[in-house]
Every structure is written in C-alpha cells, then in structure tokens.
Design an enzyme around this catalytic site. Structure first.
Site, short mmCIF file in Angstrom:
data_model
loop_
_atom_site.label_atom_id
_atom_site.label_comp_id
_atom_site.label_asym_id
_atom_site.label_seq_id
_atom_site.Cartn_x
_atom_site.Cartn_y
_atom_site.Cartn_z
N ASP A 184 -7.86 -10.97 -4.78
CA ASP A 184 -6.80 -10.22 -4.11
C ASP A 184 -7.11 -8.73 -4.09
O ASP A 184 -7.78 -8.20 -4.96
CB ASP A 184 -5.49 -10.48 -4.86
CG ASP A 184 -4.28 -9.85 -4.19
OD1 ASP A 184 -3.97 -10.25 -3.06
OD2 ASP A 184 -3.65 -8.97 -4.81
N HIS A 188 -8.86 -2.08 -2.88
CA HIS A 188 -8.10 -1.13 -3.69
C HIS A 188 -8.69 -0.96 -5.08
O HIS A 188 -8.09 -0.29 -5.93
CB HIS A 188 -6.65 -1.60 -3.78
CG HIS A 188 -6.00 -1.74 -2.44
ND1 HIS A 188 -5.64 -0.66 -1.68
CD2 HIS A 188 -5.70 -2.84 -1.71
CE1 HIS A 188 -5.12 -1.09 -0.54
NE2 HIS A 188 -5.16 -2.40 -0.52
N ASN A 235 -6.21 -5.77 -9.59
CA ASN A 235 -5.79 -4.44 -9.14
C ASN A 235 -4.53 -3.91 -9.82
O ASN A 235 -4.42 -2.72 -10.08
CB ASN A 235 -5.56 -4.48 -7.62
CG ASN A 235 -5.07 -3.16 -7.07
OD1 ASN A 235 -5.77 -2.16 -7.11
ND2 ASN A 235 -3.83 -3.14 -6.59
N GLU A 249 -10.38 -10.63 -0.32
CA GLU A 249 -9.40 -10.16 0.65
C GLU A 249 -9.54 -8.64 0.75
O GLU A 249 -8.98 -7.89 -0.04
CB GLU A 249 -7.97 -10.51 0.22
CG GLU A 249 -6.92 -10.04 1.22
CD GLU A 249 -5.74 -9.33 0.56
OE1 GLU A 249 -4.71 -9.16 1.24
OE2 GLU A 249 -5.84 -8.93 -0.62
#
Length: 562
Positions: free
Chosen positions: A280, A284, A170, A323
């Site tokens: 992670d 997003h 990200n 996540e």
C-alpha cells in the site's frame, strides 16, 4: 504404447529471490497410467488475481463480528459487516475461485486495527478495511485468527491458488479516544501531503489524523509504551522482545521504525508461507525501504520453503506488487514526482498496479492489446503490471453503473499483463449505494443473493468464468505476445514461450451469431485439431480457417489435447 510417469526429485535447498536450479527428472514406465495433462506453469506476469475486502466478501464465522466494543453507530458501509477469513476459505473449498479461473487472492490487511472509530466527515468509521493498523504483530479478531490464516494458505495452495497479503508500512491508524498516537520519534502528524514534489509526497501525512511512519529515518527508537503494555497484558511481551533481538542481531539493521515493521510484516511469510505482498501507498515511502522489505521478505520465504519442502507450489520467488497511486503503464519503469523520477521496479517490485486501463478500456480491443503487449515486451520486459477496472478506492472506475459487464470482462481478462478482478466485478455488484458517501460506495457486501437468483447476473458470471478459466489455463493470454490475425471478424493470437514450455491460443471477439469463419492462417496449420472452450466445440483447421456455428460472439481456441 506405454505411458510415462514423471517423478520429480526433491530439492534440498530453495532461494526465495534467486533462480532455483531445475529439478532433475527420472522416468518410470507404467503401462496402465493415462498420459498426464500438460501442466500449466504459473507466471505472475499473467496471473488472474481476485481482490477482496476481507470484511465484505463472506461471513464464515458470525461469532467474531463484534470485538473491542466497536458498537458506535457509523456512516453507511463504514462499520464492520462480518466478512472474515473463514468466509474466504468456504468459497475456496466450494470451488468459487477455481471456477472463475482465479490463481491468486489478494485480501486487504488482516492485522489488528484501531479499536475506536473516527469521523472523517462522512460519519463514524471503523478500520473494517484493514488500513488503520494498531498492532502489526496481531491479527484483528474481526478477520480471524492466525490459525485461520494458516488454514487459508493451506486450503488455497491445495487448489493451486496463491495468497497475497496487503501490507501497510507508511502509516499507523488514526488517533482516537481508544488509540493513542505513536511517539514522535516513530511518526509525524503533519504536514499533510501536497503531492507536487518528492519531499511533499513522502515526508507528510496522507490526510489529517493519519500519523506517518518516519520510514526515511535510520535513528534507533524504543518501542512505544502502549505497545509494550498491550503485549504484557496479552502474555507475549518476552516472546516479542526475544524475536526482535534475534532479528536485529541477524540483520544488523538499526532499530529504526521501518525495520521493526518490516520484521513484523515478514513474520507472516515465515510463519504461514504467504506467496506475496500487495504493498500500500508505495510512493509515500522512501524507495529504499521497499528494497529492505523485499530483501527480508525473500529471506522469510526462503526459510518457510526450507521448513515446508512438501508444501511448495513452484519455483517462483516471493512476489511484490506495489500501489504507486496514478502510475500508468505508459510511464514504463519510471514514476514522475514532478521534481524527481523513481524506478520502483528496481526496489523489489515485480509489478505495479496500472491505473491506466480504466481509461484505455473505451478504446478498441486491438489498440489496447497491441499497446500493452508492446510495452510489456520492451520498456517493461521482465516486469509486469496489474490491470484493473474497478477497485476499493478509485472513485472513477470503468463502467461504474455496471452497464458493460461483458466488455469489462473482455478488456480486463484478455489484456496483456496480470489482471485484478475486484470482488463483484463478475457479478455486477453495485458500485453506487444509496446513503453511502465516498469510497464506501465501492465497498458493499458481496452480492451473493443476486448470483443465486438473477438469471442475467448468472449469465454475466458464466462469461467471466469462461474467460477466467481460459486465462488461467493459458499463460500466453497475460504473459504472451499479441498479434492480430484478422480485423473483421476480430481475431488475434497469443504466444508464450519459456524454456521447453510453449502455449499458443487464438481468440475471436464481437463475432457474428450463427455460422462464422475464423482465419488462423500462419498460426495453426491445416489439419490441426482445436477446441473452442467458449462453446465447447472441437474444430479442425481447413484452408487456414476454422468454422463455428453457434450464437456466441466469443471464441477461445486452444490446441485439442490428444
């Protein structure tokens, strides 16, 4: 009676993402051999995962504690503390994880972090946690070397333990005096996310000064000058460019930012045979990027297996757990952005981290276990969740003051789904640290001294070990179906069946001290010999019951091997 020795023939071809044909078996009669213990299959749906911050677990090599002149004063617990991969290896070799019943270790990102410090309002902070990438192709020397990583995988696999790498697609690390911003065709530096719609959750920066990779873009980009200069100084520019050319020629992907990073991340699979990724900040990033990552991860895992057929643990495909912050098991396969729902399970994720158990943990055992068993066998059938009660960035964990360590163990390790032990859950490592601010409280160094010297901590640890080993030895605990047998005393069963393998267990919780009778009627027949692994007692089913006499409030009953 002569015993049988099962000899497995080698398979010439493996596929990381597709079902692998079953191995053929031949039998040879060998009179003097003992009957082998029934092999327990590893299933990710019921894995017992140990999550640790690489920098905060164990310092195996003090010589690598300071690198890149990272010597500025930091806020409390916001600098590097010395933990490294060699320290993890030491604990694997000592049997720490085996004794805890752990069969997978998730370690925070190990790639090279920004060299400078940044102040987010809580004092100077370095990238000790691993989430502030400077170069995806290098390992940070504070964590170790690529040789250390290779050894970690080898040693872990030798103990039947899988390795999960935490990966970040990200964002880069923050901009500092030592770490320039990536080019604007690679990253955006604003606006910050609002988290109310799909767009203002994916096309934005998580926080100020955390440049967001343009993962939605298909526009080809050139490599940043700073990265090229770094590779040249390190003497590997030609090698890196040649590998990128081969990757893009093979895949025909555009040279867009996400594909460079996907190549760099999956190299750790191809080169070292890591078994899975914990991904992670999933929500997003445009979900299509995760499908691309999984495709290339599977390809890399397949290539590693072909090159290392003698080192393959099992037929499980590459594993990805995501996540998706605030995802809860009750949502089934969908995550709701407000204006749009996304099924991340459809983009390569076998499992998502479940943020719901920490609030469910105050409910009755039966209500928790029934809820999770039902959801995992209906809405989430074929998928799973990774349950946790505390973590590195959840400011509202269950039992923050560590007043309920036994209940925490019972809930986490006996709830259907995979379990995530956060380092120190099993030793009541403090989650409140004097002088620390924010998530630094959650990230103190592992309290090895307490485990060595405090009797109560040792007692708590023993309870976690017993439950953890039982969970590892019985896929039915995490991946099986739950059924209550009696309400008082509270006794339940779990059953797991896959092909020819069947696993049946009975568990009792909150049992009275002294003599106790547990009903197993309808589950284990009269005359069945059982073993209570908690008290290490052999028992026999009589009139649909087993009788135990001890001072424990827990019973973990399994079939006694003949």
């Amino acid at each position: 009676m002569k015993k049988l020795l099962v000899v497995m023939s080698m398979i010439p071809l493996f596929s990381g993402c597709k079902e692998v044909p079953k191995q053929e078996e031949t039998t040879v009669q060998v009179a003097e051999l003992q009957e082998p213990k029934k092999e327990v299959p590893f299933v990710w749906e019921g894995a017992n995962v140990y999550f640790l911050l690489t920098d905060r677990f164990n310092n195996g090599n003090p010589k690598n504690d300071v690198n890149f002149d990272r010597t500025e004063e930091t806020g409390v617990l916001r600098g590097f503390e010395g933990g490294d991969i060699q320290g993890i290896i030491q604990k694997i070799e000592e049997g720490y994880f085996t004794d805890l019943g752990v069969n997978a270790i998730w370690l925070t990102p190990i790639v090279e972090q920004i060299h400078g410090a940044t102040n987010e309002g809580t004092g100077n902070t370095y990238g000790y946690h691993g989430y502030w990438t400077k170069d995806w192709t290098s390992m940070d020397p504070n964590f170790g070397t690529k040789k250390d990583l290779a050894n970690l995988v080898k040693v872990a696999h030798g103990k039947g333990i899988r390795i999960l790498l935490d990966v970040v697609l990200n964002h880069t690390g923050p901009v500092t005096d030592k770490d320039p911003v990536w080019p604007d065709d690679w990253v955006r530096t604003g606006p910050t996310c609002e988290f109310t719609t799909y767009e203002n959750t994916t096309e934005c920066t998580l926080v100020a000064n955390l440049p967001d990779i343009l993962t939605e873009s298909d526009e080809p980009v050139e490599l940043p000058d700073a990265l090229l200069a770094k590779w040249k100084d390190e003497g590997r520019l030609s090698k890196e460019l040649d590998e990128l050319n081969l990757f893009f020629e093979r895949t025909n992907y555009p040279r867009a930012p996400r594909y460079y990073i996907i190549k760099w991340l999956t190299d750790y699979i191809n080169d070292y045979g890591v078994d899975g990724f914990r991904v992670d900040t999933v929500k997003h990033v445009n979900e299509n990027a995760w499908g691309d990552l999984y495709k290339e991860a599977c390809y890399a895992f397949d290539m590693w297996k072909k090159k290392h057929q003698d080192k393959i643990l099992d037929e499980n495909p590459f594993y990805m757990v995501g996540e998706v912050y605030n995802y809860g098991i009750s949502g089934g396969r969908d995550y709701d952005f407000g204006d749009r729902k996304v099924d991340f399970f459809g983009y390569g994720f076998k499992s998502l981290i479940n943020f719901e158990l920490k609030s469910d943990a105050n409910n009755t055992y039966e209500s928790i276990f029934t809820k999770y068993s039902n959801l995992l066998n209906t809405k989430l059938k074929g998928k799973s969740v990774l349950n946790y009660l505390s973590s590195h960035d959840d400011g509202a964990p269950f039992d923050r003051e560590r007043k309920k360590p036994y209940r925490a163990a019972n809930v986490l390790l006996l709830t259907p789904g995979a379990s995530q032990i956060y380092y120190g859950d099993e030793t009541s490592r403090p989650l409140i640290v004097e002088g620390a601010e924010g998530d630094a409280n959650l990230r103190s160094f592992m309290n090895w001294k307490d485990l060595d010297t405090v009797p109560e901590i040792q007692k708590i640890h023993k309870h976690w070990q017993k439950l953890g080993q039982f969970r590892r030895n019985h896929p039915s605990i995490g991946a099986g179906k739950h059924k209550i047998l009696t309400k008082a005393p509270y006794v339940f069963s779990r059953t797991y069946m896959e092909d020819e393998y069947k696993d049946k267990v009975v568990v009792g919780l909150d049992l009275p001290k002294g003599k106790k009778s547990l009903s197993v009627k309808g589950f284990f027949g009269d005359g069945t010999k059982l073993f209570d692994t908690y008290s290490e007692t052999e028992v026999m089913v009589t009139n649909g019951k087993v009788v135990l006499e001890n001072d424990f409030d827990t019973a973990l009953l399994e079939l006694l091997e003949q």
